[in-house]
Design an enzyme around this catalytic site. Structure first.
Site, short mmCIF file in Angstrom:
data_model
loop_
_atom_site.label_atom_id
_atom_site.label_comp_id
_atom_site.label_asym_id
_atom_site.label_seq_id
_atom_site.Cartn_x
_atom_site.Cartn_y
_atom_site.Cartn_z
N ARG A 101 0.88 -1.18 0.00
CA ARG A 101 0.00 0.00 0.00
C ARG A 101 0.90 1.22 0.00
O ARG A 101 1.71 1.41 0.92
CB ARG A 101 -0.90 0.01 1.23
CG ARG A 101 -1.58 1.34 1.44
CD ARG A 101 -2.71 1.31 2.44
NE ARG A 101 -3.87 0.66 1.91
CZ ARG A 101 -5.12 0.85 2.36
NH1 ARG A 101 -5.35 1.68 3.34
NH2 ARG A 101 -6.14 0.20 1.83
N HIS A 128 -7.34 0.78 -6.51
CA HIS A 128 -7.57 -0.02 -5.28
C HIS A 128 -8.24 -1.33 -5.73
O HIS A 128 -9.41 -1.57 -5.44
CB HIS A 128 -8.44 0.76 -4.31
CG HIS A 128 -8.45 0.25 -2.91
ND1 HIS A 128 -7.71 -0.87 -2.53
CD2 HIS A 128 -9.08 0.68 -1.79
CE1 HIS A 128 -7.90 -1.08 -1.23
NE2 HIS A 128 -8.73 -0.16 -0.76
N GLN A 131 -10.25 -3.71 -3.28
CA GLN A 131 -11.54 -3.20 -2.84
C GLN A 131 -12.62 -3.43 -3.90
O GLN A 131 -13.74 -3.82 -3.59
CB GLN A 131 -11.42 -1.69 -2.55
CG GLN A 131 -12.70 -1.06 -2.07
CD GLN A 131 -13.09 -1.53 -0.68
OE1 GLN A 131 -12.30 -1.44 0.25
NE2 GLN A 131 -14.32 -2.03 -0.52
N ASP A 218 -16.94 7.40 -1.73
CA ASP A 218 -15.63 7.26 -1.09
C ASP A 218 -15.35 8.60 -0.41
O ASP A 218 -16.05 9.59 -0.67
CB ASP A 218 -14.58 6.94 -2.19
CG ASP A 218 -13.17 6.75 -1.66
OD1 ASP A 218 -12.99 6.52 -0.46
OD2 ASP A 218 -12.23 6.81 -2.49
N CYS A 257 -16.44 2.15 0.55
CA CYS A 257 -15.27 1.30 0.83
C CYS A 257 -14.78 1.47 2.27
O CYS A 257 -14.07 0.60 2.77
CB CYS A 257 -14.15 1.60 -0.17
SG CYS A 257 -13.56 3.29 -0.09
N ARG A 285 -13.70 -8.15 1.75
CA ARG A 285 -12.28 -7.95 1.48
C ARG A 285 -11.52 -9.24 1.79
O ARG A 285 -10.63 -9.65 1.03
CB ARG A 285 -11.73 -6.81 2.34
CG ARG A 285 -12.33 -5.44 2.06
CD ARG A 285 -11.92 -4.93 0.69
NE ARG A 285 -10.48 -4.94 0.52
CZ ARG A 285 -9.66 -3.97 0.95
NH1 ARG A 285 -10.14 -2.91 1.55
NH2 ARG A 285 -8.35 -4.05 0.74
N1 NVA Z 1 -9.69 6.96 -1.89
C1 NVA Z 1 -9.42 6.54 -0.53
C2 NVA Z 1 -9.70 5.09 -0.36
C3 NVA Z 1 -9.55 4.61 1.06
C4 NVA Z 1 -9.78 3.14 1.21
C5 NVA Z 1 -7.98 6.85 -0.18
O1 NVA Z 1 -7.10 6.63 -1.01
O2 NVA Z 1 -7.74 7.33 0.92
N1 CP Z 2 -11.26 0.32 2.34
C1 CP Z 2 -9.99 0.20 2.80
O1 CP Z 2 -9.07 -0.07 2.04
O2 CP Z 2 -9.88 0.38 4.13
P1 CP Z 2 -8.51 0.56 4.94
O3 CP Z 2 -7.92 1.88 4.49
O4 CP Z 2 -8.92 0.59 6.37
O5 CP Z 2 -7.60 -0.57 4.61
#
Ligand code: NVA
Ligand code: CP
Length: 301
Positions: A101, A128, A131, A218, A257, A285
């Site tokens: 990540r 992502h 997700q 989101d 999400c 997930r």
């Molecule tokens: N678009 C959001 C998704 C979080 C799961 C982010 O990147 O923070």
């Molecule tokens: N939706 C998601 O990826 O959640 P986290 O940021 O908590 O992993």
């Protein structure tokens, strides 16, 4: 499948196969399941926060017989500037797979290229994919699939979530209506590369919600954008609330999400009304990622 780097790079039949396996693994959970990761260690390299992704991967790896090793950027030399390609060449000689990540999509691609081990994108600024697999599994479970359905995405039109949704619509052929403030629309070059006539993009949330069977949103400010509070002002009118949902199809689903910011992209009332589906989506997930890990383990034998 050697890696899961993006939805863009997945084929429709690979997505379908992953979802079928995920449903099977979900059904079998708790029984004596297959252990395709037996004896393996998988690294989780995270340079952004996470609840769902970290926990679902750690649990999923253990349930498949493997050992997760969580490495935040502050734990390893990556956080002090060691290049991703050197990190990849070291870990590739020691662990069996990596879940990453981070910010740049290129870092995940570089890790895959330099490590020679299965690599999973656990969220970048561009995509992502894990997700979206969980979201599709949820739609399949609750609505039976997406054929003939209209899916709306209302919020940031060029976030990792929206981009992955647009690629999913391109591959799977469902109608996707994206509504985003003018300042947060996908750029023309992206839409030209996407070339998906079934994806519409506008700044009209009512039109996007009209007749939609699934309404997706989101956070307005993704990780790394927290100080862009000016951008947040652009989103007035793009909240998922009862008046907006009055335009959706009867028995529509609301997906998020998570994490959710109540009073911003979604109201408390809507989130709680749709909590069953939203937390089913979060649980999925685990099942979707176990399918990903199983397929990656099969192809790296
Ligand atoms: N678009 C959001 C998704 C979080 C799961 C982010 O990147 O923070
Ligand atoms: N939706 C998601 O990826 O959640 P986290 O940021 O908590 O992993």
């Amino acid at each position: 499948m050697n890696h899961l780097l993006s939805i863009e790079a997945l084929a429709a039949d690979e997505i379908q196969a992953l979802l079928t396996l995920a449903a099977e693994l979900k059904r079998q959970r708790g029984g004596p399941g297959a252990q395709p990761l037996a004896g393996q260690t998988w690294a989780l390299i995270f340079t952004k926060s996470s609840t769902r992704t970290r926990v679902s991967f750690e649990v999923g790896i253990r349930e498949l017989g493997g050992h997760p090793m969580f490495l935040s950027k502050n734990d390893i030399q990556l956080g002090r500037g060691e290049p991703i390609k050197d990190t990849a060449r070291v870990l590739g000689r020691m662990v069996h797979g990596a879940i990453i990540r981070t910010f740049a999509q290129q870092d995940v691609s570089d890790f895959a290229a330099y490590s020679n081990i299965p690599t999973v994108n656990a969220l970048t600024d561009d995509e992502h994919p894990c997700q979206i697999l969980a979201d599709l599994l949820t739609i399949r479970e609750v609505l039976g699939g997406w054929d003939g359905r209209k899916i709306a995405f209302i919020g940031d039109g060029f976030s990792n979530m929206t981009r992955s949704w647009m690629w999913a619509a391109k591959h799977l052929g469902f109608e996707l209506a994206v509504a985003a403030p003018a300042a947060c629309l996908p750029p023309a070059e992206f839409l030209a590369a996407l070339a998906a006539p079934n994806v519409s993009v506008s700044s009209d949330p009512t039109q996007a919600a009209m007749g939609a069977h699934v309404i997706n949103t989101d956070v307005w400010l993704s990780m790394g954008q927290e100080d862009q509070t000016d951008k947040e002002r652009e989103f007035a009118g793009f909240q998922i609330n009862a008046p907006l949902l009055s335009h959706a199809a009867p028995n529509h689903l609301v997906l998020h999400c998570l994490p959710a910011y109540r009073g911003k992209e979604i109201t408390e009332e809507v989130l709680e009304l749709h909590a069953n589906t939203i937390f089913q989506q979060a649980e999925n997930r685990l099942h979707a990622q176990k399918a990903v890990l199983t397929k990656l383990a099969e192809s790296s034998i």
